[in-house]
Each structure stands twice: as C-alpha cells, then as structure tokens.
Scaffold this motif. Sequence first.
Motif, short mmCIF file in Angstrom:
data_model
loop_
_atom_site.label_atom_id
_atom_site.label_comp_id
_atom_site.label_asym_id
_atom_site.label_seq_id
_atom_site.Cartn_x
_atom_site.Cartn_y
_atom_site.Cartn_z
N PHE A 1 69.70 -11.18 18.11
CA PHE A 1 69.22 -10.98 16.54
C PHE A 1 69.39 -9.58 16.17
CE2 PHE A 1 65.71 -8.44 18.15
CZ PHE A 1 65.47 -9.14 19.56
N ASP A 2 69.26 -9.35 14.96
CA ASP A 2 69.74 -7.96 14.32
C ASP A 2 68.95 -7.62 13.33
OD1 ASP A 2 72.75 -6.39 13.10
OD2 ASP A 2 70.68 -5.73 13.53
N THR A 3 67.94 -6.59 13.57
CA THR A 3 66.74 -6.17 12.63
C THR A 3 67.34 -5.50 11.49
OG1 THR A 3 66.44 -4.40 13.97
CG2 THR A 3 64.99 -6.21 14.21
N GLN A 4 68.70 -4.73 11.50
CA GLN A 4 69.51 -4.18 10.61
C GLN A 4 69.88 -5.22 9.61
OE1 GLN A 4 69.79 -0.81 10.61
NE2 GLN A 4 68.66 -1.12 12.75
N ARG A 5 70.07 -6.42 10.00
CA ARG A 5 70.38 -7.33 8.97
C ARG A 5 69.41 -7.82 8.15
NH1 ARG A 5 75.41 -10.23 12.21
NH2 ARG A 5 76.87 -10.43 10.82
N CYS A 6 68.30 -7.62 8.39
CA CYS A 6 67.31 -8.23 7.63
C CYS A 6 66.99 -7.48 6.35
CB CYS A 6 65.91 -8.26 8.48
SG CYS A 6 65.87 -9.30 9.86
N ALA A 7 66.73 -8.18 5.22
CA ALA A 7 66.64 -7.64 4.12
C ALA A 7 65.22 -6.96 3.76
CB ALA A 7 66.90 -8.72 2.86
N SER A 8 64.33 -7.44 4.57
CA SER A 8 63.07 -7.08 4.13
C SER A 8 62.28 -6.57 5.58
CB SER A 8 61.92 -8.24 3.75
OG SER A 8 62.64 -8.46 2.54
N SER A 9 61.43 -5.51 5.50
CA SER A 9 60.72 -4.97 6.45
C SER A 9 59.37 -4.62 6.12
CB SER A 9 61.47 -3.99 7.43
OG SER A 9 61.32 -2.78 6.86
N ILE A 10 58.34 -4.75 6.93
CA ILE A 10 57.05 -4.22 6.96
C ILE A 10 56.30 -3.63 7.94
CG2 ILE A 10 54.77 -4.89 6.02
CD1 ILE A 10 55.93 -7.68 5.01
N THR A 11 56.09 -2.40 8.00
CA THR A 11 55.27 -1.86 8.83
C THR A 11 54.20 -1.47 8.57
OG1 THR A 11 57.54 -0.84 9.42
CG2 THR A 11 55.64 0.14 10.65
N GLY A 12 53.07 -1.79 9.50
CA GLY A 12 51.67 -1.50 9.43
C GLY A 12 50.89 -1.73 10.45
N PRO A 13 49.59 -1.23 10.45
CA PRO A 13 48.79 -1.44 11.83
C PRO A 13 48.42 -2.94 12.08
CG PRO A 13 47.63 -0.46 9.97
CD PRO A 13 48.87 -0.79 9.47
N ALA A 14 48.51 -3.04 13.41
CA ALA A 14 48.39 -4.55 13.62
C ALA A 14 46.88 -5.20 13.22
CB ALA A 14 48.46 -4.66 15.04
N GLN A 15 46.18 -4.08 13.04
CA GLN A 15 44.67 -4.65 12.87
C GLN A 15 44.58 -5.26 11.28
OE1 GLN A 15 41.94 -1.39 12.33
NE2 GLN A 15 40.33 -2.25 12.76
#
Lengths: 284, 363
Positions: B119-133
């Motif tokens: 898999f290649d995260t670079q090829r993913c158009a969308s990303s979200i980063t946040g606290p797991a909580q």
Amino acid sequence: MRFRAKIVDLACLNHFSRVINTIAKLAKTCTLRLTVSKLYFILSDKVANGGVSMWCELCQGNFFDEFQIEGVAAEHNEIYLELVPENLSRALKTAQSAKAVKIKLSNKHCPCLRVAVELPSLSSSSRIVTHDIPVGVIPRRLWNDFREPSVTDFDVSIYLPVLKTMKSVVERMKNLSNSIVIEANLRGEMNLKIETDLVSITTHFKDLGNPPWASEDGGQSSTQGGDLEGMAEARIDIKKLQQLLAGQQVNPTKALCNIVNKKIVHFILLHEDVSLQYFIPALA
Amino acid sequence: LSRIGDELYLEPTESGLSLCTVNSSRSAFASFLFAPLFFQLYEPGGPGPEQELQRCKVHMKSFLGVFRSLPSLEKTVWRCLILLKPQAGRLVLQLHCKYGVTKTHNLTFQECERLQAVFDTQRCASSITGPAQVLAEAVVHFPQTLAEVTLEAGSGSRIGLRNYVEEGAEPSKTMVTELWLAKDEFQAVAVAPGSRITFCLKEFRGLLTFAEASNLPLTIHYDAPGSPVIFTLEDTVLEVHLVLATLSDPESNPQLPPTNGASHLTIQLDDFADDLESYMIAMETSAYEGGSGAPPSPTFPLRTPDPTKSDPEEEEEEEEGAVPGTPPHKKFRSLFFGSVLTPGVPSLAPTQEVLAEDSDGEY
C-alpha cells in the motif's frame, strides 16, 4: 403534523432515558402518543404480544424544556407514532454528558424521529450526533385501538412487595416453570406459586397493605363488605412478569396490582412524574 | 492484532521486529514494527555469516496465552526473551520473573513467506490526522454490533461518520446514526471534498483502543471507494499500520481492470511468479463478479495438510466471536496478500466462505 422537543437538563435527560429503557425492555414495538401535555407509550393487547398490554404516561413538562406539537388536525392535536423503543434507548444511551437533546419529527426519505444530541467537545463548535429513528405514522382512524385499558371490577387490589425481592423470587422460579400463580387477598397477603411435576414452591408475603379504592356507584367492587380472606388469583406467563420486574430501573413511589380472579392482573407502578400500567392476562 | 487474524507473523528485519496479521477474508491487515531501540537487545539474525533472517508464524491464541494477565505480568516480570530456534521448530518466549522464577513457553511455529500488503500512503488523496480519543469518542455512538461505518468529508472540511446501511436493508426500518466532527478537532485535515469510504468497524475499534492507550495521534489515509484505507500510528520506536479494504462504489464501472497498484493491493511474492498470474486472474474474476450476489470462491483445490508439519493445535479451530468482522461476502475488493505457501496449509473452518485459497505452488 409537526413535533419538536428539547431537553437541556441532564437530570431530566437521565430520567427520560431510564423511562425509555424500561419501555424498551417491555415492548419490541410500541405506539407513542403525543399530546400537548403528555407522552404515552402504549402497547395494545394483540396476540403477538401474548395478550399483554401496557400504558405508560408522562407529563412532558417534567422532562422537556421545549415541547411543541401540531397534531393531525386542530380538533385532534395529537400524533400517534409506531416505533421501536430500543432505538430511542440506544440513541439516548451515549447522551449522558449532552448539552442538549432535541427530538424532532421529520420526513426525509421516510418518517423519522430525529434525535440530535449536542455534545461538548474541545473544539470551538459542539459535536452533534444525530440518530434518525424510523417511525410509522398511525392514521386517525386507528386511534381507537389505543385507548387506555381499564379494569374497574377487580377482585383484589394490593400493594406489591419490595420489587427487588419480588424480582429475585420470580427470577428463580422462572427457571422451574413457565407459569406462575399470583394470588392475593384484602388482608394484605400475597402468594406467588409455581407447581411442576417435581416440586411446588410458594412464597408468602404478608402485611402488604391494600390500597383504598373509592368504590364507584357503591357496590361495584365485588369485595365490598365481603370476604376479606378470600384469595383472588390468576395464573400468568412468568416471563412476562419477570420482564416487568427486571425492567424497572428506579424504585416506584407506589406499586400495586389489581387481580381479577382467573382473568387478568393489572400492575400499576407510579413514579413522581411517570405512571406505568401493565396488564398480563391469565393463561387459559 | 488478535482482533483481526488468527495467526501472528513475526518477521525480524534490520529495521526492527515486525508483528503482523491478516484476516481470513484477506480484507484487513495490520502490522506493528518495533524498532531495535524498543528492545534491550535485538539480534535479528542468528549467529554466523548467514544473512537470511528467519520469519515465522504462530497461532495468535498461543502467543497471547503467554501474556495472559497484563496486571500480574507488570508486577512480576522483569524481562521477556523472545528467541527463535529454527532447528527445534520452536519459538521460545521466556519470562524472567521475580524471585528467580523463569517461565519458558515453547511455541511451535510454521515457516512462512513474507506477509506484506502493498500500500502506498503517498497515493492516497485524503488524509486526516488527529488524536485517537476524538475518533474513539465518535465511534462510541455506534452499536457494538455494527459491521460497517462510512467516513465522509463534508463541507468546511468537517469529517462525518455514519453507520452503513446495507443495500438490502429496508430504509424505513433502519436507524441511521450520524455525527460530524469539526476540522479543528483534528491536527490536520487534507481531504478531497465529498470523498467517502466505507470500512469495517470491528478492526478499526481494535486499533482505536490501542491508539488511545498509547496516546499517539492517528492518521487516516484514504483514496477512492474500493481502495484500501490505511490507519497509521507512529512514534520513535513503533510504527503501526492497519489496512482495511473499503466497499467499492456500486456505481463505478465493475469492468475496470486493476491497472495500477492503488486500486487493490498486490501480492508481493518473490519466488512464485507463474502461479501469481493465475492466482491474480482468479482473484480479479471473483472480485469483479459484481451484482448483488456473493462472489464465487475461486476453484482452487484445497491442499490437504502435510501431516509431518501440521501443528497439532490446528485441529481446534475456534469460531470467531459474535461481533462481525469484515465479512467475506460483501463487495469488498480483497486485499491480495503474499499467499502463504507453507508445506502445511492449515485447514480452514468449514463454515467460512473462502475467497482466496492459497494457491498451489512448487516449493
């Protein structure tokens, strides 16, 4: 036909959730009747329910901060909805810390009760969780099916023992038999009996007290001036009784039952702002 | 990891020890890579000049059984030694405890090929980063039994979660729960507007529990429906990836051949190119069967387990618990993994529909 209501107070919300949880334990599907001043959860005595019926009444003012209803017509300012109370229970379950809960009747793809829970969050805007609970709108011509059942000519009326005790007795008896006999007299004595091929068990309760009912038209009650010791009894489905007792999340202020000999047992559980009536017919 | 698969793959590499697993329908893969620094001592290769690093797989339950009670482990165990003894066919887990007590567990292992989802995260158009909580708090509003959830990028970069209602279900009978999270609840939101994916909640919940406990921010990478969604957690000594298949959009053209790696995960198998071709062709046919029926399982002959190498514990296959995992008969495109070609192919539980049986191969 419109309906919107809002609860802001956490204590009211918890209380309302507990009522819904109790209803959800008693009925898979039931009718919600909304009027200007009250909410009713109704289960009418169809064969599918095993003949039991339920009538639960709440004063909306005790729970809701806002409550607006526009019924089907001006003279009939009421709404009857069929719903699965478990859905409502689930929607309210995670609203324990909500800032507000709004309930609205909406009709996007199909009629729904939309429950919108506003939750606190660390961000600038609150988090809003919406639950769309599908409901069925019951047309006015069927409203007569949902009238308050009444059992006026009962043989005995008696206060119930402490529900917790009664519940644990019935729960153990449930493992042994499918039916249970409730008998009581006007001297405050009640017996719970089961009988199988191998064993018969009776639990005796004393000094329960009998509620004073004003006799209507004098002499309507067959026990007036009559036999105080005589027991009225009914053999009912033990599972239904256990369901009723297990579903109680809060101790009622008053709990009593009226027995029509060999016909039906009518349970009345009263809380400050909620009344619950449950009718279990005698088994053939 | 145990929430996903039944077998734990251990692979020592120069960059650390990788623990990974895949689920039975090959639609969920997870790996935990522990850097050498995580350990007091890390020797990936055996003594001697031999460069080849031994990898193995063991039964998840056997491995977990060694670490059964965390609270008591924390109180009594000084050190844990993990040692692979290829000649003895044993994975040794040794717990050095207080009072001079040493508990040694010898687990049988199976040799295996490298399990790696490409898999290649670079090829993913969308990303979200946040606290797991934040996500854990969001997910709590959905019932435990819910199978799939839909994640959607809404207006103003809000992120929405909704329970997925199956196509066959009656809309007038199903309760729909939906919530929206504001952009500022996350550390970073870079999503294609209107994008939406549906994935299985069970495995995701498992990762969320770990993420919350570890207090690490969680990143979600996703692309179009049908492409896998990748969840990552990272810190200096640990790299976690959870890769889940997503429901392909029923409106999209089912005849599209998978031309690039982004639309499905490809097998990485170094030695079995010929079998790879027929294996992949069969996979593609089954995944693109379309329609509302379940894709038919490819007709590979089931290999009978080689009695000399089969693990005696295999006989006691236990059924999964009641909570639904990624179901094999949905229109998920399978994640195609390194087919694990071992001399002793474990016998599959008879009631599971097998989408991807291990292909025959010359060993």
